[in-house]
Design a protein around this motif. Structure first.
Motif, short mmCIF file in Angstrom:
data_model
loop_
_atom_site.label_atom_id
_atom_site.label_comp_id
_atom_site.label_asym_id
_atom_site.label_seq_id
_atom_site.Cartn_x
_atom_site.Cartn_y
_atom_site.Cartn_z
N THR A 145 92.33 44.06 44.02
CA THR A 145 92.56 42.55 44.08
C THR A 145 93.40 42.06 45.22
N LEU A 146 94.58 42.89 45.39
CA LEU A 146 95.36 42.26 46.60
C LEU A 146 94.99 42.39 47.86
N VAL A 147 94.02 43.71 47.81
CA VAL A 147 93.67 44.07 49.17
C VAL A 147 92.53 43.07 49.64
N ASP A 148 91.72 42.64 48.60
CA ASP A 148 90.43 41.60 48.75
C ASP A 148 90.76 40.52 49.25
N LEU A 149 92.06 39.96 49.06
CA LEU A 149 92.56 38.82 49.08
C LEU A 149 92.38 38.28 50.65
N LYS A 150 92.48 37.04 50.98
CA LYS A 150 92.48 36.66 52.32
C LYS A 150 93.72 36.67 52.93
N TRP A 151 93.80 36.95 54.22
CA TRP A 151 95.03 37.26 54.70
C TRP A 151 96.09 36.04 54.48
N HIS A 152 95.99 34.72 54.40
CA HIS A 152 96.87 33.83 54.33
C HIS A 152 97.30 33.93 52.80
N PHE A 153 96.33 34.18 51.83
CA PHE A 153 97.21 34.61 50.38
C PHE A 153 97.81 35.94 50.35
N SER A 154 97.36 36.85 51.08
CA SER A 154 98.08 38.36 51.30
C SER A 154 99.68 37.92 51.64
N PHE A 155 99.95 37.14 52.85
CA PHE A 155 101.00 36.88 53.24
C PHE A 155 101.89 36.04 52.27
N PHE A 156 101.31 35.00 51.38
CA PHE A 156 102.11 34.52 50.77
C PHE A 156 102.55 35.06 49.42
N ILE A 157 101.72 36.21 49.00
CA ILE A 157 101.95 36.90 47.79
C ILE A 157 102.93 38.05 48.30
N PHE A 158 102.88 38.45 49.34
CA PHE A 158 103.78 39.48 50.03
C PHE A 158 105.08 38.88 50.02
N THR A 159 105.37 37.43 50.57
CA THR A 159 106.69 36.95 50.71
C THR A 159 107.25 36.69 49.20
N LEU A 160 106.22 36.02 48.42
CA LEU A 160 106.76 35.69 47.18
C LEU A 160 107.16 36.65 46.26
N VAL A 161 106.72 38.08 46.35
CA VAL A 161 106.97 39.15 45.47
C VAL A 161 108.27 39.55 45.73
#
Length: 427
Positions: A80-96
Motif C-alpha cells: 500500500t505504501l509503495v503504490d501511493l503517489k509520490w507526494h503522499f509517500s513523502f508526506f507519510i515518510f516525514t510524518l512517520v
C-alpha cells in the motif's frame, strides 16, 4: 458579370437582405447514396468512439468504487505504501519520523518530570536520568539524537536510570524497524521497473494483410535502450462484450489471441524492432470477420510485453492497446532496419509508418476456402508460394496499375524484417 454579381451580393448583405439563393444540387446528389460492398451509407452516423479498457501508455482505465472492506489494504501495508503517489509517500515518510521522534521525546520528558530532573537538575550532587535535559525541547532533541545516532555529546543518559536504559533499548529497536520499512519503501518505489517500460514502444496502429497466403494481424514493438529486456515474452487479449447462447451478457470478455505461444514465437529477442504477427486461422476470433464486418465490430486488442530488466533483474511489464478503429485492413509496416558500414541501423522515424498493400476484403475463412478449392477470385490478388515462378493474374495483366502492385507484393514476400540476408542484398 462576375464582378456585378459580387457587388449585388455585398450590397444585399449590407442592407440586411438575404442573399440570392444558390442553385439547388441535383436530386441524385441530395439523396443518400446506396451502400455497396466498398462504400458506406453517407447518411449513416459516424461510429461513436469506444471507451478504452487500457490506455495507450499502458494505464488501465478501471476505477474501483464502493470498496467496503478497506481493511484489506492495511493487511499488506508495505505494498500500500509503495503504490501511493509520490507526494503522499513523502508526506507519510516525514510524518512517520516526526511522530516517532515526538512520541519518544514525550517519554523522555515524562521520565525527567517524574524523577524531578526538571526541578533539581541544576543542583549539585543530583544525578539526572539524562544530563542537560531540562525541557520538552531538549527531550525532543535527545530523541532525535538517539534514533539517528548523531551523538552530539551534550545530552547523555546516565547509568543510574534503569527506566531510561530500557526506554533507550526500545527506541533503538523500534527506530531500526521504522528505518527499514520507510527506507525500503522509498528504495522499492524509486527502483520500480515502471519507468523502464517508458522506453518500450508499440506501434500506433495494428494492420491486417496477407503473409504466405494467410491473413495476419500485425503490430510492431521496439526497445529504445541498449540494455536489453531478458526473457522477453508477449501476449495479446481481445476485449469484447458478448452474449452467450443462454442470454447472459458478459461485458468486456477477454479472449486469448495466439501470437506464437504454441510455436515459441512469443519469446522475443528484442534487440531491434520486431513485427508481431497473429495468424488468423480457425482458432482466431477474427476467423469469420471480413473487412466490412470488422469495421462494424467494437473491440479492443490489449498487448502485454513482459521481461526482466537486464540492469536490475526486476520484472518489467509494458502494455498498450488498439481499438477497432486503430486496426487497419490492407496495410503493412515500413521496414526500419538498414545495413550500414559494419552495423545495422534502426530508423525510428519509420517505426509507426505503414503503407497500403493489395489485400482481399473477404474473411480469412473465405480466403482459405478459395485457396483450398483452387479458385482465386478476381478481388484476391495473391502471390504463389514460389516468387520465382510468379505469373500475373488475368486482372493484373489487363491493368498496368495492378502490375506495379503485384511487383511490390513480390518484393514484400522476399523481405524479412531484421533479416541479415535481405539487408545485405539491399546494400
Amino acid at each position: 458579370m462576375a464582378g456585378d454579381s459580387r457587388v449585388h451580393t455585398d450590397h444585399d448583405m449590407e442592407i440586411g437582405v438575404n442573399p440570392r439563393e444558390v442553385k439547388k444540387l441535383p436530386k441524385y446528389l441530395r439523396e443518400p447514396q446506396i451502400a455497396t460492398d466498398r462504400t458506406h451509407l453517407i447518411a449513416e452516423p459516424p461510429k461513436k468512439p469506444r471507451q478504452r479498457y487500457v490506455q495507450k501508455d499502458g494505464k488501465c482505465n478501471v476505477h474501483h468504487g464502493n470498496v467496503q472492506e478497506t481493511y484489506r489494504y492495511l493487511s499488506d501495508l508495505f505494498t500500500t505504501l509503495v503504490d501511493l503517489k509520490w507526494h503522499f509517500s513523502f508526506f507519510i515518510f516525514t510524518l512517520v519520523y516526526v511522530v516517532n521522534w515526538l512520541f519518544f521525546g514525550l517519554l523522555w520528558w515524562l521520565i525527567a518530570l517524574i524523577r524531578g530532573d526538571l526541578v533539581h537538575g541544576d543542583e549539585e550532587g543530583w544525578t539526572p536520568c539524562v544530563q542537560n535535559l531540562n525541557s520538552f525541547v531538549s527531550a525532543f532533541l535527545f530523541s532525535i539524537e538517539t534514533e539517528t545516532t548523531i551523538g552530539y555529546g551534550y545530552r547523555v543518559i546516565t547509568e543510574k536510570c534503569p527506566e531510561g536504559i530500557i526506554l533507550l533499548l526500545i527506541q533503538a529497536i523500534l527506530g531500526s524497524i521504522v528505518n527499514a520499512m520507510m527506507v525500503g519503501c522509498m528504495f522499492v518505489k524509486i527502483s520500480q521497473p515502471k519507468n523502464r517500460a517508458e522506453t518500450l514502444m508499440f506501434s500506433h496502429k495494428a494492420v491486417i494483410s496477407v503473409r504466405d497466403n494467410k491473413l495476419c494481424l500485425m503490430f510492431r514493438v521496439g526497445d529504445l535502450r541498449n540494455s536489453h529486456i531478458v526473457e522477453a515474452s508477449i501476449r495479446a487479449k481481445l476485449i469484447r462484450s458478448q452474449q452467450t447462447k443462454e442470454g447472459e451478457f458478459i461485458p468486456l470478455n477477454q479472449t486469448d489471441i495466439n501470437i506464437g505461444f504454441d510455436t515459441g514465437d512469443d519469446r522475443l529477442f528484442l534487440v531491434s524492432p520486431l513485427i508481431i504477427s497473429h495468424e488468423i486461422n480457425e482458432k482466431s476470433p477474427f476467423w469469420e470477420m471480413s473487412q466490412a464486418q470488422m469495421e462494424k465490430e467494437e473491440f479492443e486488442i490489449v498487448v502485454i510485453l513482459e521481461g526482466m530488466v537486464e540492469a536490475t533483474g526486476m520484472t518489467c511489464q509494458a502494455r498498450s492497446s488498439y481499438l477497432d478503429t486503430e486496426v487497419l485492413w490492407g496495410y503493412r509496416f515500413t521496414p526500419v532496419l538498414s545495413l550500414e558500414n559494419g552495423f545495422y541501423e534502426v530508423d525510428y522515424n519509420n517505426f509507426h509508418e505503414i503503407y497500403e498493400t493489395n489485400t482481399p476484403s473477404c474473411s480469412a475463412k473465405e480466403l482459405a476456402t478459395a485457396l483450398r478449392e483452387g479458385q482465386l477470385l478476381p478481388q484476391l490478388s495473391l502471390l504463389p508460394p514460389e516468387p520465382k515462378n510468379f505469373t500475373l493474374s488475368p486482372l493484373s495483366t489487363a491493368d498496368p496499375t495492378f502490375q506495379e502492385e503485384d511487383k511490390v507484393e513480390e518484393g514484400d514476400r522476399g523481405e524479412t524484417n531484421g533479416s541479415a540476408a535481405a539487408l545485405e542484398e539491399q546494400a
